[in-house]
Design a protein around this motif. Sequence first.
Motif, PDB file in Angstrom:
ATOM      1  N   GLU A   1       2.249   6.889  -6.745  1.00  0.00           N
ATOM      2  CA  GLU A   1       1.268   7.888  -7.189  1.00  0.00           C
ATOM      3  C   GLU A   1       1.802   9.305  -6.961  1.00  0.00           C
ATOM      4  O   GLU A   1       1.647  10.182  -7.820  1.00  0.00           O
ATOM      5  CB  GLU A   1      -0.055   7.712  -6.444  1.00  0.00           C
ATOM      6  CG  GLU A   1      -0.860   6.516  -6.906  1.00  0.00           C
ATOM      7  CD  GLU A   1      -2.114   6.298  -6.073  1.00  0.00           C
ATOM      8  OE1 GLU A   1      -2.546   7.235  -5.362  1.00  0.00           O
ATOM      9  OE2 GLU A   1      -2.658   5.185  -6.129  1.00  0.00           O
ATOM     10  N   ARG A   2       2.420   9.543  -5.825  1.00  0.00           N
ATOM     11  CA  ARG A   2       3.000  10.862  -5.547  1.00  0.00           C
ATOM     12  C   ARG A   2       4.117  11.174  -6.528  1.00  0.00           C
ATOM     13  O   ARG A   2       4.240  12.299  -7.013  1.00  0.00           O
ATOM     14  CB  ARG A   2       3.536  10.938  -4.121  1.00  0.00           C
ATOM     15  CG  ARG A   2       2.471  11.186  -3.114  1.00  0.00           C
ATOM     16  CD  ARG A   2       3.028  11.632  -1.781  1.00  0.00           C
ATOM     17  NE  ARG A   2       1.955  11.535  -0.817  1.00  0.00           N
ATOM     18  CZ  ARG A   2       1.996  10.828   0.294  1.00  0.00           C
ATOM     19  NH1 ARG A   2       3.089  10.193   0.628  1.00  0.00           N
ATOM     20  NH2 ARG A   2       0.956  10.766   1.100  1.00  0.00           N
TER      21      ARG A   2
ATOM     22  N   ASP B   1       0.834  -1.211   0.000  1.00  0.00           N
ATOM     23  CA  ASP B   1       0.000   0.000   0.000  1.00  0.00           C
ATOM     24  C   ASP B   1       0.867   1.260   0.000  1.00  0.00           C
ATOM     25  O   ASP B   1       0.580   2.217  -0.708  1.00  0.00           O
ATOM     26  CB  ASP B   1      -0.937   0.017   1.210  1.00  0.00           C
ATOM     27  CG  ASP B   1      -1.976  -1.086   1.166  1.00  0.00           C
ATOM     28  OD1 ASP B   1      -2.288  -1.571   0.053  1.00  0.00           O
ATOM     29  OD2 ASP B   1      -2.477  -1.468   2.242  1.00  0.00           O
ATOM     30  N   LEU B   2       1.909   1.223   0.805  1.00  0.00           N
ATOM     31  CA  LEU B   2       2.815   2.367   0.900  1.00  0.00           C
ATOM     32  C   LEU B   2       3.484   2.633  -0.444  1.00  0.00           C
ATOM     33  O   LEU B   2       3.531   3.776  -0.910  1.00  0.00           O
ATOM     34  CB  LEU B   2       3.860   2.130   1.984  1.00  0.00           C
ATOM     35  CG  LEU B   2       4.873   3.248   2.214  1.00  0.00           C
ATOM     36  CD1 LEU B   2       4.179   4.545   2.591  1.00  0.00           C
ATOM     37  CD2 LEU B   2       5.865   2.841   3.282  1.00  0.00           C
ATOM     38  N   HIS B   3       3.971   1.578  -1.095  1.00  0.00           N
ATOM     39  CA  HIS B   3       4.635   1.754  -2.391  1.00  0.00           C
ATOM     40  C   HIS B   3       3.663   2.274  -3.450  1.00  0.00           C
ATOM     41  O   HIS B   3       4.055   3.073  -4.309  1.00  0.00           O
ATOM     42  CB  HIS B   3       5.304   0.449  -2.840  1.00  0.00           C
ATOM     43  CG  HIS B   3       6.679   0.294  -2.291  1.00  0.00           C
ATOM     44  ND1 HIS B   3       7.797   0.640  -2.996  1.00  0.00           N
ATOM     45  CD2 HIS B   3       7.117  -0.136  -1.082  1.00  0.00           C
ATOM     46  CE1 HIS B   3       8.866   0.422  -2.258  1.00  0.00           C
ATOM     47  NE2 HIS B   3       8.480  -0.053  -1.092  1.00  0.00           N
ATOM     48  N   GLU B   4       2.422   1.867  -3.376  1.00  0.00           N
ATOM     49  CA  GLU B   4       1.423   2.353  -4.321  1.00  0.00           C
ATOM     50  C   GLU B   4       1.189   3.859  -4.123  1.00  0.00           C
ATOM     51  O   GLU B   4       1.146   4.632  -5.083  1.00  0.00           O
ATOM     52  CB  GLU B   4       0.107   1.590  -4.143  1.00  0.00           C
ATOM     53  CG  GLU B   4      -0.929   1.930  -5.186  1.00  0.00           C
ATOM     54  CD  GLU B   4      -2.195   1.099  -5.035  1.00  0.00           C
ATOM     55  OE1 GLU B   4      -3.269   1.634  -5.362  1.00  0.00           O
ATOM     56  OE2 GLU B   4      -2.113  -0.065  -4.609  1.00  0.00           O
TER      57      GLU B   4
ATOM     58  N   LEU C   1      15.130  16.546  -6.283  1.00  0.00           N
ATOM     59  CA  LEU C   1      13.979  17.206  -6.895  1.00  0.00           C
ATOM     60  C   LEU C   1      12.697  16.401  -6.685  1.00  0.00           C
ATOM     61  O   LEU C   1      11.676  16.934  -6.257  1.00  0.00           O
ATOM     62  CB  LEU C   1      14.237  17.398  -8.394  1.00  0.00           C
ATOM     63  CG  LEU C   1      13.127  18.048  -9.200  1.00  0.00           C
ATOM     64  CD1 LEU C   1      12.947  19.505  -8.782  1.00  0.00           C
ATOM     65  CD2 LEU C   1      13.451  17.946 -10.686  1.00  0.00           C
ATOM     66  N   PHE C   2      12.755  15.118  -6.964  1.00  0.00           N
ATOM     67  CA  PHE C   2      11.560  14.276  -6.841  1.00  0.00           C
ATOM     68  C   PHE C   2      11.162  14.054  -5.388  1.00  0.00           C
ATOM     69  O   PHE C   2       9.977  14.049  -5.056  1.00  0.00           O
ATOM     70  CB  PHE C   2      11.763  12.932  -7.543  1.00  0.00           C
ATOM     71  CG  PHE C   2      11.814  13.026  -9.044  1.00  0.00           C
ATOM     72  CD1 PHE C   2      11.534  14.193  -9.725  1.00  0.00           C
ATOM     73  CD2 PHE C   2      12.159  11.922  -9.791  1.00  0.00           C
ATOM     74  CE1 PHE C   2      11.582  14.273 -11.111  1.00  0.00           C
ATOM     75  CE2 PHE C   2      12.205  11.983 -11.181  1.00  0.00           C
ATOM     76  CZ  PHE C   2      11.923  13.155 -11.841  1.00  0.00           C
TER      77      PHE C   2
ATOM     78  N   LYS D   1       3.734  17.132  -2.043  1.00  0.00           N
ATOM     79  CA  LYS D   1       2.456  16.444  -2.309  1.00  0.00           C
ATOM     80  C   LYS D   1       1.905  15.800  -1.034  1.00  0.00           C
ATOM     81  O   LYS D   1       0.696  15.683  -0.863  1.00  0.00           O
ATOM     82  CB  LYS D   1       2.623  15.379  -3.399  1.00  0.00           C
ATOM     83  CG  LYS D   1       2.992  15.929  -4.747  1.00  0.00           C
ATOM     84  CD  LYS D   1       1.894  16.775  -5.315  1.00  0.00           C
ATOM     85  CE  LYS D   1       2.249  17.301  -6.686  1.00  0.00           C
ATOM     86  NZ  LYS D   1       1.293  18.267  -7.186  1.00  0.00           N
ATOM     87  N   TRP D   2       2.767  15.386  -0.137  1.00  0.00           N
ATOM     88  CA  TRP D   2       2.340  14.798   1.146  1.00  0.00           C
ATOM     89  C   TRP D   2       1.756  15.880   2.056  1.00  0.00           C
ATOM     90  O   TRP D   2       0.757  15.663   2.734  1.00  0.00           O
ATOM     91  CB  TRP D   2       3.547  14.130   1.812  1.00  0.00           C
ATOM     92  CG  TRP D   2       3.363  13.786   3.256  1.00  0.00           C
ATOM     93  CD1 TRP D   2       2.675  12.737   3.775  1.00  0.00           C
ATOM     94  CD2 TRP D   2       3.889  14.509   4.383  1.00  0.00           C
ATOM     95  NE1 TRP D   2       2.742  12.762   5.150  1.00  0.00           N
ATOM     96  CE2 TRP D   2       3.475  13.839   5.541  1.00  0.00           C
ATOM     97  CE3 TRP D   2       4.657  15.653   4.516  1.00  0.00           C
ATOM     98  CZ2 TRP D   2       3.822  14.274   6.821  1.00  0.00           C
ATOM     99  CZ3 TRP D   2       5.012  16.086   5.772  1.00  0.00           C
ATOM    100  CH2 TRP D   2       4.581  15.388   6.910  1.00  0.00           C
ATOM    101  N   LEU D   3       2.377  17.063   2.060  1.00  0.00           N
ATOM    102  CA  LEU D   3       1.975  18.120   2.996  1.00  0.00           C
ATOM    103  C   LEU D   3       0.741  18.901   2.533  1.00  0.00           C
ATOM    104  O   LEU D   3      -0.038  19.362   3.369  1.00  0.00           O
ATOM    105  CB  LEU D   3       3.147  19.072   3.234  1.00  0.00           C
ATOM    106  CG  LEU D   3       2.997  20.095   4.345  1.00  0.00           C
ATOM    107  CD1 LEU D   3       2.656  19.436   5.680  1.00  0.00           C
ATOM    108  CD2 LEU D   3       4.270  20.920   4.475  1.00  0.00           C
ATOM    109  N   GLU D   4       0.546  19.056   1.244  1.00  0.00           N
ATOM    110  CA  GLU D   4      -0.579  19.857   0.743  1.00  0.00           C
ATOM    111  C   GLU D   4      -1.940  19.428   1.309  1.00  0.00           C
ATOM    112  O   GLU D   4      -2.688  20.279   1.808  1.00  0.00           O
ATOM    113  CB  GLU D   4      -0.603  19.837  -0.792  1.00  0.00           C
ATOM    114  CG  GLU D   4       0.449  20.709  -1.413  1.00  0.00           C
ATOM    115  CD  GLU D   4       0.535  20.573  -2.919  1.00  0.00           C
ATOM    116  OE1 GLU D   4       0.993  21.544  -3.552  1.00  0.00           O
ATOM    117  OE2 GLU D   4       0.146  19.522  -3.462  1.00  0.00           O
TER     118      GLU D   4
END
Length: 160
Positions: free
Chosen positions: A35-36, A28-31, A82-83, A90-93
Amino acid sequence: MNISYEKVFDRYFGLIDDVKELSLEESDLHEILAERLHSVISSPFIRRLFSTLKLDDEMEQFEFELTTSVDKYSDEEFVIELFSKGMAIKWLEPKVKSLENTVRFFGGKEEKKLKDDYSLNKALLKEMKIEQQKLIRVRGIPVRREIRVLIHDRAQCKTQ
């Protein structure tokens, strides 16, 4: 050049602090992380830095070629940084948006604590975006010597 997702994910985990995310099952974490990563790469602001960029989710690696390459090691470190920064953004937004919406429903001490958390996270998000933009901006600037050579070459072409 190829880089494994794992290198980006490892750097990303150094930027965030989320016990819930780390407690997810590995698949689940890797998915979620993949996606991020795709979300980060889809930004034109980032995509324009690459002449080639191909992701392989099955092999969990990506192939890339930067439009302005420095050297193999520098290019790899730049892309990983960069990534990973993009993934942290994307995690914080959604966390900032969630706190913004939650603050409206509470009053008193709870509201003050939530507003403080919201303000801190919003400032952190802004700082992370600025850091990422600086990283991209600095990477895209040619070295001064290269600029002088280009100007000299153009001047010679005009006189001929």
